[in-house]
Design an enzyme around this catalytic site. Structure first.
Site, mmCIF file in Angstrom:
data_model
loop_
_atom_site.group_PDB
_atom_site.id
_atom_site.type_symbol
_atom_site.label_atom_id
_atom_site.label_comp_id
_atom_site.label_asym_id
_atom_site.label_seq_id
_atom_site.Cartn_x
_atom_site.Cartn_y
_atom_site.Cartn_z
ATOM 1 N N LYS A 1 1.010 -1.785 -0.152
ATOM 2 C CA LYS A 1 0.564 0.059 0.188
ATOM 3 C C LYS A 1 0.277 0.998 -0.109
ATOM 4 C CE LYS A 1 -3.707 -0.688 2.767
ATOM 5 N NZ LYS A 1 -3.597 -0.920 4.262
ATOM 6 N N ASN B 1 -7.297 -2.646 -3.825
ATOM 7 C CA ASN B 1 -8.057 -3.898 -4.017
ATOM 8 C C ASN B 1 -8.301 -4.487 -5.433
ATOM 9 O OD1 ASN B 1 -8.272 -4.063 -1.643
ATOM 10 N ND2 ASN B 1 -10.139 -3.575 -1.046
ATOM 11 N N ARG C 1 -9.054 -7.658 -6.457
ATOM 12 C CA ARG C 1 -10.009 -8.581 -6.388
ATOM 13 C C ARG C 1 -10.945 -8.111 -6.625
ATOM 14 N NH1 ARG C 1 -11.691 -8.250 -0.714
ATOM 15 N NH2 ARG C 1 -10.417 -6.428 -0.375
ATOM 16 N N ARG D 1 -23.503 -7.525 6.361
ATOM 17 C CA ARG D 1 -22.931 -8.395 6.711
ATOM 18 C C ARG D 1 -23.240 -9.049 8.002
ATOM 19 N NH1 ARG D 1 -16.491 -7.445 4.815
ATOM 20 N NH2 ARG D 1 -16.807 -6.048 3.173
HETATM 21 P P1 ADP Z 1 -13.518 -6.047 1.291
HETATM 22 O O1 ADP Z 1 -13.243 -4.597 0.459
HETATM 23 O O2 ADP Z 1 -13.952 -6.700 0.196
HETATM 24 O O3 ADP Z 1 -14.862 -5.543 2.379
HETATM 25 P P2 ADP Z 1 -12.224 -6.470 3.446
HETATM 26 O O4 ADP Z 1 -11.272 -5.518 3.865
HETATM 27 O O5 ADP Z 1 -13.141 -6.584 4.104
HETATM 28 O O6 ADP Z 1 -12.270 -6.597 1.850
HETATM 29 O O7 ADP Z 1 -11.485 -8.454 3.011
HETATM 30 C C1 ADP Z 1 -11.987 -9.547 2.525
HETATM 31 C C2 ADP Z 1 -11.090 -10.605 2.554
HETATM 32 O O8 ADP Z 1 -10.222 -10.664 3.379
HETATM 33 C C3 ADP Z 1 -11.468 -10.890 4.578
HETATM 34 O O9 ADP Z 1 -11.903 -11.768 4.837
HETATM 35 C C4 ADP Z 1 -10.662 -10.157 4.446
HETATM 36 O O10 ADP Z 1 -9.872 -10.738 6.042
HETATM 37 C C5 ADP Z 1 -9.515 -10.909 3.960
HETATM 38 N N1 ADP Z 1 -8.563 -10.211 4.454
HETATM 39 C C6 ADP Z 1 -8.036 -9.086 2.861
HETATM 40 N N2 ADP Z 1 -6.728 -8.524 3.204
HETATM 41 C C7 ADP Z 1 -5.985 -9.391 4.050
HETATM 42 C C8 ADP Z 1 -4.579 -9.163 4.591
HETATM 43 N N3 ADP Z 1 -3.720 -9.037 3.479
HETATM 44 N N4 ADP Z 1 -3.968 -10.589 5.558
HETATM 45 C C9 ADP Z 1 -5.331 -11.210 6.136
HETATM 46 N N5 ADP Z 1 -6.648 -10.976 5.222
HETATM 47 C C10 ADP Z 1 -7.205 -10.709 4.669
HETATM 48 P P1 ADP Z 2 -7.508 -2.303 4.265
HETATM 49 O O1 ADP Z 2 -6.289 -2.139 3.618
HETATM 50 O O2 ADP Z 2 -7.575 -2.622 5.806
HETATM 51 O O3 ADP Z 2 -9.364 -2.619 3.484
HETATM 52 P P2 ADP Z 2 -7.591 0.590 4.565
HETATM 53 O O4 ADP Z 2 -6.293 1.273 4.400
HETATM 54 O O5 ADP Z 2 -8.497 0.075 3.448
HETATM 55 O O6 ADP Z 2 -7.393 -1.236 4.936
HETATM 56 O O7 ADP Z 2 -8.715 0.966 6.022
HETATM 57 C C1 ADP Z 2 -9.464 0.268 6.444
HETATM 58 C C2 ADP Z 2 -10.561 1.276 6.711
HETATM 59 O O8 ADP Z 2 -9.468 1.965 7.923
HETATM 60 C C3 ADP Z 2 -11.188 2.570 6.604
HETATM 61 O O9 ADP Z 2 -12.457 2.252 5.913
HETATM 62 C C4 ADP Z 2 -11.132 3.456 7.341
HETATM 63 O O10 ADP Z 2 -12.082 3.441 7.893
HETATM 64 C C5 ADP Z 2 -9.956 3.629 8.704
HETATM 65 N N1 ADP Z 2 -9.204 4.584 7.467
HETATM 66 C C6 ADP Z 2 -7.580 4.258 6.863
HETATM 67 N N2 ADP Z 2 -6.968 4.698 6.826
HETATM 68 C C7 ADP Z 2 -7.657 6.525 6.817
HETATM 69 C C8 ADP Z 2 -7.046 7.700 7.137
HETATM 70 N N3 ADP Z 2 -6.502 7.754 6.780
HETATM 71 N N4 ADP Z 2 -8.080 8.324 7.827
HETATM 72 C C9 ADP Z 2 -9.570 7.610 8.802
HETATM 73 N N5 ADP Z 2 -9.553 6.988 7.831
HETATM 74 C C10 ADP Z 2 -9.016 5.788 7.741
HETATM 75 MG MG MG Z 3 -9.516 -1.284 2.361
#
Ligand code: ADP
Ligand code: ADP
Ligand code: MG
Length: 449
Positions: free
Chosen positions: A116, A291, A293, A339
């Site tokens: 990221k 993402n 996928r 969900r």
């Molecule tokens: P979406 O953005 O599709 O809602 P989520 O962030 O909820 O996705 O992740 C989808 C699924 O993938 C969840 O089961 C989450 O726990 C898993 N997942 C996503 N990224 C990772 C990661 N880096 N390591 C482990 N599990 C992950």
């Molecule tokens: P993941 O890879 O686990 O999906 P993200 O970077 O997409 O992680 O962030 C997941 C969530 O965390 C976001 O939807 C938001 O709620 C919170 N978040 C992430 N980055 C920020 C930010 N810079 N400021 C505020 N909230 C954040």
């Molecule tokens: Mg995310």
């Protein structure tokens, strides 16, 4: 078309993929761990192969076993679903090396977006607005403190390889930051195999709004509108998603959609993908991550656009043209997804596992349920807590909320604690009904941590 597709996943998403394969008349191979012999995807697929013991790392993340299963069954394509190996470049590479089509973007694209911190840089260089933060990975304490000072507190320390809401820590001041940095790095090492972390300005009360992209091998890139995913748990787990997002006016939607398409083009993206943004209180939007996928919440997009995203993924992978231009994409009505997980919202989302004693799934107009549950099924304790996704469609948001409530009341899952009661509370909440939501909704409007 492909002769046989192996689905490298389990549970509801494996079931979801099998359904589209059926409609396309493509035979399927399910894979399962020793804990998943009785899982619905195994029953629905044309063939099934056991790929190892229960822990994820030994089965659903076991690349050699998955490759062996694909080769032994003569599958010419693999669908990775979400989670598990869906964003692991090495898996896509292995498939490519065995002349098995990986249904997703190229290994190279996955690699560029999975880190990221690197993705932020790529996007910034392409002129995409990214959340203010460190230029790539932060190394030492001094580096971090200097960056944080220029950004202003609070800031987030985020694992470069994080996902699923994990690997994010907030720091309110320099003390916090210096205390948390090493911990964040070692946690990242333990959880994601790399200690790299980066800093991001903490956006106050943002909305999470993401755009669905589809892109073919022939240079066509189209977005299928947005999903509003601000209703999240304290651990950044999405809980309720909807499309369209009520907070986007025509102009902002157009700008964000165009930016998402540019982001996809910047990495020569092919297949379905999602560009996530944070939208702040002044309606400014910034790139969060991409993402590479299918997303958990893809059904809301399917309901309003009338397109089957898994079908699009398969067709694109086979080399077909999208056959749709941006001007042809129309969004109709409103869709909301809840969900439903095996967690107890009244007890800090404590995970529950057990046997589904009785099950009643709702139906009727505008209701869709994606699930792998059946009566008598025992939910194993090893995997994701997601049990079912209830999706409601209606011409307007207000009607979609009423339908979702009706569906949730009909839905009966006996034997496990689930998040159904919490969903009913969210849908009944006056702020939610007015569309006044941000990522801190559960804390601020419902008093949940
Ligand atoms: P979406 O953005 O599709 O809602 P989520 O962030 O909820 O996705 O992740 C989808 C699924 O993938 C969840 O089961 C989450 O726990 C898993 N997942 C996503 N990224 C990772 C990661 N880096 N390591 C482990 N599990 C992950
Ligand atoms: P993941 O890879 O686990 O999906 P993200 O970077 O997409 O992680 O962030 C997941 C969530 O965390 C976001 O939807 C938001 O709620 C919170 N978040 C992430 N980055 C920020 C930010 N810079 N400021 C505020 N909230 C954040
Ligand atoms: Mg995310």
């Amino acid at each position: 078309m492909f002769k046989k597709i192996l689905i490298a996943n389990r549970g509801e998403i494996a079931v979801r993929i099998i359904r589209t394969c059926r409609e396309l008349r493509i035979p399927t191979v399910a894979v399962y761990s020793q804990a998943d012999r009785d899982c619905l995807h195994v029953r629905l697929a044309d063939e099934a192969v056991c790929i190892g013991p229960p822990p994820n790392k030994d089965s659903y993340l076991n690349i050699p076993n998955l490759m062996q299963a694909a080769l032994n069954t003569g599958a010419d394509a693999v669908h990775p679903g979400y989670g598990n190996l869906s964003e692991v470049a090495a898996f896509a590479e292995n498939c490519e090396a065995c002349s098995i089509k990986f249904i997703g973007p190229s290994a190279d694209t996955i690699r560029r977006m999975q880190d990221k911190a690197a993705a932020r840089r790529t996007m910034r260089e392409a002129g995409i607005p990214v959340i203010p933060g460190s230029d790539g990975v932060v190394e030492g304490e001094q580096d971090a403190v200097r960056t944080a000072e220029s950004l202003g507190y609070p800031i987030l320390i985020k694992a470069a390889m994080g996902g699923g809401g994990r690997g994010i820590r907030v720091a309110h001041n320099e003390d916090d930051l210096t205390r948390s940095l090493r911990i964040a790095q070692s946690e990242a090492q333990a959880a994601f195999g790399r200690r790299d972390v980066y800093l991001e300005k903490y956006v106050e009360e943002p909305r999470h709004v993401e755009f669905q992209i589809v892109a073919d091998e022939h240079g066509e890139v189209v977005h299928l509108g947005e999903r509003e995913c601000s209703i999240q748990t304290g651990k950044h787990q999405k809980l309720v998603e909807e499309s369209p997002c009520v907070a986007l006016g025509r102009r902002l939607r157009h700008q964000m959609g165009e930016t998402a398409v540019r982001a996809a083009r910047a990495v020569s993206y092919v297949n379905a993908g999602t560009v996530e943004f944070m939208v702040d209180r002044e309606d400014r939007f910034h790139f969060l991550e991409m993402n590479t996928r299918i997303q958990v919440e893809h059904p809301v997009t399917e309901m309003v656009t009338g397109r089957d995203l898994v079908r699009e993924q398969i067709r694109i992978s086979y080399g077909h043209k999208l056959g749709v231009h941006q001007r042809d994409v129309k969004s109709n009505g409103h869709a909301i997804e809840c969900r439903i997980t095996a967690e107890d919202p009244a007890n800090h989302f404590l995970a529950s596992s057990g046997t589904v004693r009785a099950l009643h799934l709702p139906g009727g107009p505008g209701i869709r349920v994606d699930t792998h549950l059946y009566p008598g099924y025992t939910v194993p304790p090893f995997y994701d807590a997601l049990l079912a996704k209830l999706i409601a469609w209606a011409p307007t948001r207000a009607e979609a909320i009423v339908r979702a409530e009706r569906g949730l009341r009909e839905l009966q899952i006996d034997g496990l604690k689930t998040t159904i009661p919490l969903h009913l509370e969210v849908l009944a909440n006056a702020y939610f009904r007015r569309g006044e939501i941000a990522t801190n909704f559960l804390q601020r409007r419902m008093g949940l941590g």
